[in-house]
Design a protein around this motif. Structure first.
Motif, PDB file in Angstrom:
ATOM      1  N   SER A   1      13.793  49.599  83.593  1.00  0.00           N
ATOM      2  CA  SER A   1      12.819  49.176  82.588  1.00  0.00           C
ATOM      3  C   SER A   1      11.695  50.188  82.403  1.00  0.00           C
ATOM      4  N   ASP A   2      11.426  50.990  83.427  1.00  0.00           N
ATOM      5  CA  ASP A   2      10.331  51.951  83.330  1.00  0.00           C
ATOM      6  C   ASP A   2      10.793  53.327  82.841  1.00  0.00           C
ATOM      7  N   ARG A   3      12.077  53.461  82.516  1.00  0.00           N
ATOM      8  CA  ARG A   3      12.560  54.747  82.015  1.00  0.00           C
ATOM      9  C   ARG A   3      12.313  54.836  80.520  1.00  0.00           C
ATOM     10  N   PRO A   4      11.689  55.905  80.044  1.00  0.00           N
ATOM     11  CA  PRO A   4      11.405  55.997  78.590  1.00  0.00           C
ATOM     12  C   PRO A   4      12.694  56.097  77.775  1.00  0.00           C
ATOM     13  N   VAL A   5      12.574  55.680  76.514  1.00  0.00           N
ATOM     14  CA  VAL A   5      13.708  55.812  75.600  1.00  0.00           C
ATOM     15  C   VAL A   5      14.020  57.294  75.430  1.00  0.00           C
ATOM     16  N   PRO A   6      15.292  57.692  75.504  1.00  0.00           N
ATOM     17  CA  PRO A   6      15.630  59.121  75.367  1.00  0.00           C
ATOM     18  C   PRO A   6      15.140  59.702  74.043  1.00  0.00           C
ATOM     19  N   HIS A   7      14.660  60.956  74.106  1.00  0.00           N
ATOM     20  CA  HIS A   7      14.154  61.615  72.902  1.00  0.00           C
ATOM     21  C   HIS A   7      15.241  61.844  71.868  1.00  0.00           C
ATOM     22  N   SER A   8      16.496  61.841  72.315  1.00  0.00           N
ATOM     23  CA  SER A   8      17.591  62.152  71.406  1.00  0.00           C
ATOM     24  C   SER A   8      17.984  60.980  70.504  1.00  0.00           C
ATOM     25  N   ARG A   9      17.399  59.810  70.739  1.00  0.00           N
ATOM     26  CA  ARG A   9      17.701  58.678  69.851  1.00  0.00           C
ATOM     27  C   ARG A   9      16.816  58.737  68.613  1.00  0.00           C
ATOM     28  N   MET A  10      17.172  57.948  67.597  1.00  0.00           N
ATOM     29  CA  MET A  10      16.483  58.050  66.308  1.00  0.00           C
ATOM     30  C   MET A  10      15.731  56.770  65.963  1.00  0.00           C
ATOM     31  N   GLY A  11      14.657  56.969  65.228  1.00  0.00           N
ATOM     32  CA  GLY A  11      13.864  55.853  64.716  1.00  0.00           C
ATOM     33  C   GLY A  11      13.657  55.977  63.214  1.00  0.00           C
ATOM     34  N   ALA A  12      13.210  54.890  62.602  1.00  0.00           N
ATOM     35  CA  ALA A  12      13.052  54.849  61.140  1.00  0.00           C
ATOM     36  C   ALA A  12      11.899  55.746  60.686  1.00  0.00           C
ATOM     37  N   VAL A  13      12.131  56.434  59.554  1.00  0.00           N
ATOM     38  CA  VAL A  13      11.090  57.229  58.887  1.00  0.00           C
ATOM     39  C   VAL A  13      11.173  56.937  57.393  1.00  0.00           C
ATOM     40  N   ALA A  14      10.078  57.164  56.700  1.00  0.00           N
ATOM     41  CA  ALA A  14      10.075  56.984  55.246  1.00  0.00           C
ATOM     42  C   ALA A  14      10.803  58.161  54.599  1.00  0.00           C
ATOM     43  N   ALA A  15      11.924  57.868  53.902  1.00  0.00           N
ATOM     44  CA  ALA A  15      12.668  58.935  53.229  1.00  0.00           C
ATOM     45  C   ALA A  15      11.873  59.477  52.053  1.00  0.00           C
ATOM     46  N   ARG A  16      11.059  58.630  51.482  1.00  0.00           N
ATOM     47  CA  ARG A  16      10.078  59.005  50.454  1.00  0.00           C
ATOM     48  C   ARG A  16       8.897  58.086  50.658  1.00  0.00           C
ATOM     49  N   GLY A  17       7.813  58.339  50.012  1.00  0.00           N
ATOM     50  CA  GLY A  17       6.636  57.521  50.217  1.00  0.00           C
ATOM     51  C   GLY A  17       6.901  56.052  49.937  1.00  0.00           C
ATOM     52  N   LEU A  18       6.514  55.151  50.878  1.00  0.00           N
ATOM     53  CA  LEU A  18       6.686  53.709  50.703  1.00  0.00           C
ATOM     54  C   LEU A  18       5.394  53.105  50.168  1.00  0.00           C
ATOM     55  N   SER A  19       5.536  52.246  49.186  1.00  0.00           N
ATOM     56  CA  SER A  19       4.386  51.539  48.637  1.00  0.00           C
ATOM     57  C   SER A  19       4.245  50.183  49.328  1.00  0.00           C
ATOM     58  N   THR A  20       3.037  49.646  49.333  1.00  0.00           N
ATOM     59  CA  THR A  20       2.798  48.320  49.905  1.00  0.00           C
ATOM     60  C   THR A  20       3.667  47.291  49.198  1.00  0.00           C
ATOM     61  N   GLY A  21       4.407  46.467  49.968  1.00  0.00           N
ATOM     62  CA  GLY A  21       5.260  45.432  49.404  1.00  0.00           C
ATOM     63  C   GLY A  21       6.648  45.912  49.039  1.00  0.00           C
ATOM     64  N   GLU A  22       6.905  47.232  49.144  1.00  0.00           N
ATOM     65  CA  GLU A  22       8.217  47.761  48.771  1.00  0.00           C
ATOM     66  C   GLU A  22       9.267  47.317  49.790  1.00  0.00           C
ATOM     67  N   MET A  23      10.445  46.890  49.326  1.00  0.00           N
ATOM     68  CA  MET A  23      11.517  46.417  50.197  1.00  0.00           C
ATOM     69  C   MET A  23      12.242  47.618  50.834  1.00  0.00           C
ATOM     70  N   LEU A  24      12.571  47.486  52.129  1.00  0.00           N
ATOM     71  CA  LEU A  24      13.227  48.577  52.845  1.00  0.00           C
ATOM     72  C   LEU A  24      14.719  48.595  52.544  1.00  0.00           C
ATOM     73  N   SER A  25      15.229  49.797  52.271  1.00  0.00           N
ATOM     74  CA  SER A  25      16.667  49.989  52.054  1.00  0.00           C
ATOM     75  C   SER A  25      16.997  51.416  52.483  1.00  0.00           C
TER      76      SER A  25
END
Length: 354
Positions: free
Chosen positions: A285-309
């Motif tokens: 439980s104390d081992r950090p998540v590997p750096h090689s895994r991926m997380g979500a990023v904005a592919a383009r600028g997201l506006s408030t209320g915009e639905m994620l796809s």
């Protein structure tokens, strides 16, 4: 292979998750040359091993003088055919010579496993303080010897070379009383060295499962690779003949290991055993998540209320945004605030649709 109740061989526990025993066998490779035998014993000790195997061969009459011929490979792999009685006779030493050799071995600090060929030899082995008795493959049909050895006060190893499953089952039934103190069954490929396809190393786990016993290998390969493979297959004993580095031509010398093999082989077996692990994979439980895994990023600028796809969200490493494994959850959620293109999309940036 399922872990079985461990067997104590002298100071070592075998099976049950314990490391395998590398068991060098001087047998009668020294051909009655006691000084050579003592040299081999010291080499085993100096290699850091604690148990050695030898044999009790005190009576040439175990081989009839009837003209039977034996063929083996010499030290260069060439077939040699000799009179079987003569071959045995040159290896025989007296009971007193056996006793002196065995005392030397024990005084050197090694424990002793002994192969036996007759009832007198069995008694000598027990009286000499052997920590285990072995029934060699040539005696797998010797009911009186197996039955007597099964009642000895030490564990029993049964070699199954050149035998059928019916013969193995019968021998292990005779040996059943030894289960109380420890019974090990050994797979033994044929010698002279069999072709690789006939080594049948999968017999090691099969013997263990079929007879609910710890299983080992009596190795007859020209080289040490089979002992490494047997380690990975769960063998608890890795037995192999041992001879000097430049031996004379003799029976079984071709597939015996050399004294100089001992230290590197011991280390290789230890490394493979350590690498096997316990078959479980968890992340502390104390081992950090590997750096090689991926997380979500904005592919383009997201506006408030915009639905994620997938049209407006991408993934990049390291996983500073919501982990990619959570996409089935957050797809269709909406942005709580604006997120610039290329920036991580964290849990704090999104919410379920209202």
């Amino acid at each position: 292979m399922r872990l079985r109740t461990p067997v104590r061989i002298g100071s070592r526990m075998l099976g049950g998750g314990n490391p395998p025993l590398l068991l060098p066998d001087i047998d009668m490779f020294f051909n009655a040359d006691i000084a050579m035998a003592q040299h081999m014993v010291k080499a085993v000790r100096d290699a850091g091993l604690t148990i050695i195997k030898a044999a009790v061969l005190h009576d040439e009459a175990i081989a009839l003088n009837c003209g039977t011929m034996e063929t083996f490979l010499d030290n260069r792999g060439r077939p040699v055919t000799v009179d079987y009685r003569r071959l045995i006779s040159k290896k025989v030493i007296s009971k007193d010579e056996h006793r002196r050799l065995f005392r030397f071995i024990q005084d050197t600090g090694l424990e002793l496993v002994l192969s036996v060929y007759d009832l007198e030899g069995l008694n000598l082995a027990v009286d000499s303080g052997a920590v285990a008795i072995k029934i060699p493959s040539s005696n797998i049909t010797h009911q009186p010897l197996i039955a007597a050895a099964a009642l000895a006060p030490v564990p029993l190893i049964v070699d199954t070379g050149k035998s059928t499953m019916v013969e193995i089952a019968r021998a292990l039934e005779w040996a059943a009383p030894a289960r109380e103190r420890g019974l090990i069954v050994e797979h033994s490929p044929e010698a002279p060295p069999a072709p690789l396809a006939r080594h049948q190393l999968m017999m090691i786990p099969r013997l263990a499962e079929t007879f609910d016993l710890n299983a080992g290998l009596s190795d007859h390969h020209h080289g040490n690779e089979m002992m490494l493979a047997a380690t990975a297959l769960g063998a608890v004993v890795l037995e192999k003949g041992l001879t000097v580095d430049d031996p004379d031509s003799d029976q079984d010398v071709y597939h015996a290991m050399r004294l100089s093999d001992l230290k590197p082989l011991r280390r290789q077996v230890e490394m493979i055993y350590d690498a096997l692990g316990d078959g479980r994979r968890t992340r502390p439980s104390d081992r950090p998540v590997p750096h090689s895994r991926m997380g979500a990023v904005a592919a383009r600028g997201l506006s408030t209320g915009e639905m994620l796809s997938l049209s407006n969200v991408g993934f990049a490493l390291p996983p500073l945004g919501v982990g990619a494994e959570h996409w089935p959850i957050i797809e269709g959620w909406q942005a709580r605030r604006e997120v610039a293109a290329g920036e991580p999309v964290g849990w704090e940036d999104i919410e379920p649709p209202s």
